[in-house]
Design a protein around this motif. Structure first.
Motif: not given
Lengths: 178, 105
Positions: A46-55, A38-44, A70-75
């Motif tokens: 965009s800037h305005e979506r970073r909060d969703w990655g943190r969430a 998930l850490d690797r995936a959320v880096r992709m 869960f991690a696969l779904g989020c990725a």
């Protein structure tokens, strides 16, 4: 055969790279697999979506069951989410178009191998240069059609789809044995 | 011209779940478990609802064990209005089939 290598080699290298990074992350920082993925995936995102990655990351930190799921779904969300919501369709069109071109290219290369070509081949080894060029052009055309379409196509989704379909259908037409 | 799409069944389910108690903040995983939706389905819906101004988000203040703060969700006023305008949950397939059969004979 070459088409298959063109697809499989980058994919294989990406997979090996990801596995190696995961192995190192686990050894060095103790990250578990789902967190690393998930850490690797959320880096992709965009800037305005970073909060969703943190969430998603914060949510995963509290989950004890079904962490991989869960991690696969989020990725998947991070992979599929476009930079802007408006580009959602465009991204889907690019992925679908590239996948279709790759699939058709591989099929055609397997179906009409090497022989029966009338075009002069500077490589001299029997490869379908004309076919490879057509595939390359189509692969370049798809993102252009989807991301920066000409005026008439941009106004109509149906027109864009028809255009993309017509472009796709030229691959087998170009590769027909003469 | 912008086109208004009909919300999917999953989107309707999420809105209705949030509308059960509009004042209450909900967690993503909690919604996921309640509705039986996978993260890959739920988060795009939440993102879309947020983009449309139907969903309000915040971060939790209480962080047990130093874990990162979770994202909280609830409907905005506009979201509550949208929830009220939504159709009732779809009938079960057997009922639908019976009605269709009755309509055709």
């Amino acid at each position: 055969m070459m088409g298959i290598y063109l697809i499989l080699v980058p994919l294989g290298l990406a997979a090996v790279s990801l596995l190696w990074q995961g192995f190192r992350a686990k050894r060095v920082s103790g990250l578990d697999g789902p967190v690393f993925l998930l850490d690797r995936a959320v880096r992709m995102l965009s800037h305005e979506r970073r909060d969703w990655g943190r969430a998603m990351t914060a949510e995963l930190a509290r989950i004890t069951e079904g962490r991989w799921q869960f991690a696969l779904g989020c990725a998947f969300v991070a992979f599929a989410r476009p930079v802007k919501p408006r580009l959602n369709e465009a991204s889907a069109a690019v992925f679908a178009g590239v996948a279709a071109c790759a699939a058709i290219g591989v099929y055609v290369l397997a179906r009409y191998p090497l022989a029966n070509h009338a075009v002069h081949n500077p490589l001299g080894d029997g490869r379908r240069v004309d076919l490879l060029i057509a595939c390359g052009l189509l692969l370049a055309t798809y993102p252009w059609l989807a991301l920066k379409p000409p005026g008439a196509l941009a106004e109509s989704r149906t027109a864009r789809r028809i255009g993309a379909g017509a472009g796709c259908s030229t691959v087998p037409a170009c590769s027909r044995p003469r | 011209m912008a086109r208004t799409r009909r919300p999917s069944a999953q989107t309707i389910a999420v809105i209705q779940a949030l509308a059960e108690d509009p004042a209450r903040w909900r967690y993503g995983y909690e919604l996921s478990k309640q509705l039986g939706l996978k993260a890959g389905t739920l988060y795009p819906i939440l993102i879309r609802l947020s983009d449309q101004g139907l969903l309000e988000t915040d971060w939790e203040l209480d962080r047990p064990g130093g874990t990162p703060p979770r994202h909280l969700y609830r409907l905005t006023g506009e979201g509550i209005t949208a929830a009220e305008a939504l159709p009732a949950p779809a009938p079960k397939s057997s009922t639908t089939l019976r009605l269709r059969t009755e309509g055709t004979t």
